[in-house]
Design an enzyme around this catalytic site. Structure first.
Site, PDB file in Angstrom:
ATOM      1  N   ASP A  43      40.879  -6.308 -20.267  1.00  0.00           N
ATOM      2  CA  ASP A  43      39.460  -6.026 -20.003  1.00  0.00           C
ATOM      3  C   ASP A  43      38.773  -5.292 -21.159  1.00  0.00           C
ATOM      4  O   ASP A  43      37.571  -5.033 -21.091  1.00  0.00           O
ATOM      5  CB  ASP A  43      39.316  -5.190 -18.730  1.00  0.00           C
ATOM      6  CG  ASP A  43      39.702  -5.989 -17.490  1.00  0.00           C
ATOM      7  OD1 ASP A  43      39.570  -7.229 -17.519  1.00  0.00           O
ATOM      8  OD2 ASP A  43      40.137  -5.371 -16.500  1.00  0.00           O
ATOM      9  N   ARG A  90      33.840 -14.286 -21.409  1.00  0.00           N
ATOM     10  CA  ARG A  90      33.676 -13.092 -22.254  1.00  0.00           C
ATOM     11  C   ARG A  90      33.763 -13.378 -23.740  1.00  0.00           C
ATOM     12  O   ARG A  90      33.173 -12.648 -24.542  1.00  0.00           O
ATOM     13  CB  ARG A  90      34.703 -12.026 -21.880  1.00  0.00           C
ATOM     14  CG  ARG A  90      34.270 -11.251 -20.686  1.00  0.00           C
ATOM     15  CD  ARG A  90      35.046  -9.979 -20.478  1.00  0.00           C
ATOM     16  NE  ARG A  90      34.505  -9.365 -19.278  1.00  0.00           N
ATOM     17  CZ  ARG A  90      35.202  -8.661 -18.410  1.00  0.00           C
ATOM     18  NH1 ARG A  90      36.487  -8.432 -18.611  1.00  0.00           N
ATOM     19  NH2 ARG A  90      34.622  -8.145 -17.354  1.00  0.00           N
TER      20      ARG A  90
HETATM   21  C1  S3P Z   1      43.099  -6.797 -12.359  1.00  0.00           C
HETATM   22  C2  S3P Z   1      43.757  -7.665 -13.175  1.00  0.00           C
HETATM   23  C3  S3P Z   1      43.130  -8.325 -14.342  1.00  0.00           C
HETATM   24  C4  S3P Z   1      41.862  -7.593 -14.771  1.00  0.00           C
HETATM   25  C5  S3P Z   1      40.983  -7.236 -13.612  1.00  0.00           C
HETATM   26  C6  S3P Z   1      41.724  -6.351 -12.629  1.00  0.00           C
HETATM   27  C7  S3P Z   1      43.810  -6.259 -11.177  1.00  0.00           C
HETATM   28  O1  S3P Z   1      42.785  -9.649 -13.990  1.00  0.00           O
HETATM   29  O2  S3P Z   1      41.153  -8.399 -15.686  1.00  0.00           O
HETATM   30  O3  S3P Z   1      39.835  -6.550 -14.052  1.00  0.00           O
HETATM   31  O4  S3P Z   1      43.328  -5.274 -10.579  1.00  0.00           O
HETATM   32  O5  S3P Z   1      44.869  -6.800 -10.826  1.00  0.00           O
HETATM   33  P1  S3P Z   1      43.869 -10.856 -14.100  1.00  0.00           P
HETATM   34  O6  S3P Z   1      44.999 -10.476 -13.259  1.00  0.00           O
HETATM   35  O7  S3P Z   1      43.174 -12.065 -13.565  1.00  0.00           O
HETATM   36  O8  S3P Z   1      44.190 -10.951 -15.556  1.00  0.00           O
END
Ligand code: S3P
Length: 465
Positions: free
Chosen positions: A345, A376
C-alpha cells in the site's frame, strides 16, 4: 442579490450552492519548511477489521481499544451487526465492545450489505458469508464494484459456496452460503492477505483442516489474532519457498481484549513528509512494526533516510515501536519485486519520496497495484506527470527520476476514489516548488480520519481549496 455595506445577502438557493462549494472536497498542500513534533497514527486498518470480525465469531465479549474509526472499518462493523453481532462504541473512551454470535451462529442479513470503498471488508466477509447457510447480497461504491472478487470466489466455490453476479466476478454479488463447506488445500495464485484470510475465515466453520499455501509471506494479522482468540493455526515452510497455513475447523473462539497499534501504512505519510523536508524531526508513536508490514521503512533507509525504531515492544501479539525520523537528502534505489507484499500500500507515497530523491528509483513487481482502490500505477503516473516529475510506467513497474531538487508541483491530481493517492500527493505538495491540489479529499476518511489536522500539527499546510 442584495448588497449591504460590505455584506452580500443571497437568495437561499444560491446560498446552498455556495455552502456546498465551501465544503468542496478539494484540498491543497502548500510547500513548507521543516516538520516537527510527535503524533500517533490512527489504528491499523487490517488489524481493526480483524478485531471486529473475530470478535463477532467469538462467544462472549471482546473489547477493542485504538480501533481505526475510518469508513472502511465502520463498514465492517455495520455488516457484522447485520449478521447479528452486537457492536457498541464509547468514542469518548475510545472503547469498542463486540458481543459475538460464535462460529456458525450468524443470521441472514435483512438488507443488501454495502461495503463502500472497502476491499478488505469485501474479501474477508465473503469468507464468513460463504460459510453460513444463508444468502446475502454484497455491494460497494464505484471503486469497489470495479475490483476483482474472482480471487475469493474461486476457492470459496471449491469449498461449496455459490456466487451469482456480474460477469468477471465483480460486486454486486449474491453469496449463497452453506455450513457444509468442504476443507481444501489452496495455493494462492497471487500473494494476497485478503484472499488468504477469506479462506482461513471460511475454514473456521468447516469440519476438518483448511490449508492455504502462499508463495511469499503476506501480512499475518489473521493468523496472529486467530491464535489470540484461541484457535489452532499451524504455519509450516512450503517446499516452494512459501508458507503453509492451516486452521482447524469449529474452534471455540472466546472474546478477548484487543489493543490496536498504529497503522504503518498511515504512519508512512508523516514519515515520508518528514524524510523529504531537510531539518525535520518527527516521531510517530505506537506504530505496528510487524516484519511483514515494514518494507517501506527498509526501503527509505536504503534511500538514506534517518529512521529509528525506538521503544520497541509487543502489544497484543504485534510488535510496536515509535518511529523517529529526521529529514535529509535521499537517493534513488531499486526496490526488489519480492519486497512488494510487505509494502503493497506504500508505493504511491514511495513514488513521492522518489520524486524528491536524487537519482532513479526503480520499483518492481507492482502488478497488484492495478487492482487496488484505483489502478494505482496509472493514478500515480498521472499525478507525477501533472506535477512535472519525470518517470516511466510499465505493466508492473514504475521508474521515477528525481533530481534531488524539489519537484515542480502545481498540478491538480485526480484521486479516483483512492485515499492513498489523495494523501500521497498532498505530501508531495509539502515539498514541491508550487502547491499541489487534489480534486477530492473525501476518500481520506476511509483510512485516516483527521489526516490534515494531524499533519498540520507537525507544521504541514493542508487546507480546503
Ligand atoms: C490487506 C491486504 C492488502 C492491502 C489492503 C489490506 C489486508 O491487500 O493492500 O490494504 O488487510 O489483508 P491484498 O491482500 O489484496 O494484497
Amino acid at each position: 442579490m442584495v448588497r449591504g455595506r460590505g455584506v452580500v445577502f443571497l437568495p437561499p438557493f444560491q446560498e446552498a450552492v455556495l455552502s456546498l462549494r465551501a465544503h468542496s472536497a478539494k484540498l491543497v498542500a502548500r510547500p513548507v519548511g521543516r516538520l516537527q513534533g510527535r503524533m500517533r497514527a490512527p489504528g491499523d486498518k487490517s488489524i481493526s477489521h480483524r478485531a471486529l470480525i473475530l470478535g463477532a465469531l467469538a462467544l462472549g465479549e471482546t473489547t477493542v481499544r485504538g480501533l481505526l474509526e475510518g469508513k472502511d472499518v465502520l463498514a465492517t462493523a455495520a455488516a457484522l451487526r447485520a449478521l447479528g453481532a452486537e457492536i457498541t462504541d464509547d468514542r469518548d473512551r475510545g472503547l469498542w465492545r463486540v458481543r459475538g454470535f460464535g462460529v456458525g451462529g450468524g443470521r441472514e442479513p435483512s438488507d443488501v450489505i454495502d461495503l463502500g470503498n472497502s476491499g478488505t471488508s469485501a474479501r474477508l466477509l465473503a469468507g464468513i458469508l460463504a460459510s453460513h447457510s444463508f444468502t446475502s447480497i454484497v455491494t460497494g461504491d464505484a471503486s469497489l464494484r470495479r475490483r476483482p472478487m474472482q480471487r475469493v470466489i474461486e476457492p470459496l466455490m471449491r469449498m461449496g459456496a455459490r456466487f451469482e453476479g456480474r460477469e468477471g466476478g465483480r460486486l454486486p454479488l449474491a453469496i449463497v452460503g452453506t455450513d457444509e463447506m468442504v476443507p481444501i488445500e489452496y495455493r494462492l495464485p497471487v500473494a494476497s492477505a485478503q484472499v488468504k484470510s477469506a479462506i482461513l475465515l471460511a475454514g473456521l466453520n468447516t469440519a476438518g483442516e483448511t490449508t492455504v499455501v502462499e508463495p511469499v509471506a503476506t501480512r499475518d494479522h489473521t493468523e496472529r489474532m486467530l491464535r489470540h482468540f484461541g484457535s489452532e493455526v499451524r504455519v509450516a515452510a512450503d517446499d516452494g519457498g512459501g508458507r503453509r497455513i492451516t486452521v482447524v475447523g469449529w474452534p471455540e473462539l472466546l472474546g478477548r481484549d484487543i489493543v490496536v497499534p498504529g497503522d504503518p501504512s498511515s504512519a508512512a505519510f508523516a514519515v515520508i513528509a518528514a524524510a523529504i523536508r531537510p531539518g525535520s524531526d518527527v516521531t510517530v508513536e505506537d506504530v505496528c512494526v510487524n516484519p511483514l508490514r515494514v518494507g517501506i521503512f527498509r526501503t527509505l533507509r536504503d534511500m538514506g533516510a534517518d529512521i529509528v525504531f525506538e521503544n520497541v515492544r509487543e502489544v497484543g501479539g504485534e510488535p510496536v515501536a515509535d518511529l523517529h525520523v529526521k529529514g535529509g537528502a535521499l537517493t534513488g534505489v531499486e526496490v526488489p519485486a519480492d519486497r512488494s507484499p510487505s509494502m503493497i500500500d506504500e508505493y504511491p507515497v514511495l513514488a513521492v519520496a522518489a520524486a524528491c530523491a536524487k537519482g532513479t528509483t526503480r520499483m518492481l513487481g507492482l502488478a497488484e497495484l492495478r487492482a487496488k482502490e484505483s489502478d494505482r500505477l496509472a493514478s500515480v503516473s498521472a499525478g507525477l506527470s501533472t506535477n512535472g516529475v519525470e518517470h516511466e510506467m510499465g505493466a508492473a513497474e514504475l521508474v521515477v527520476h528525481g533530481t534531488g531538487a524539489p519537484p515542480a508541483g502545481g498540478g491538480l491530481v485526480a484521486t479516483q476514489l483512492d485515499h492513498r493517492i489523495a494523501m500521497s500527493f498532498l505530501v508531495l505538495g509539502l515539498a514541491a516548488r508550487q502547491p499541489v491540489m487534489i480534486d477530492d479529499g473525501a476518500p481520506i476518511e476511509t483510512s485516516f480520519p483527521g489526516f490534515a489536522q494531524l499533519m498540520n500539527g507537525l507544521g504541514a499546510r493542508i487546507e480546503a481549496a
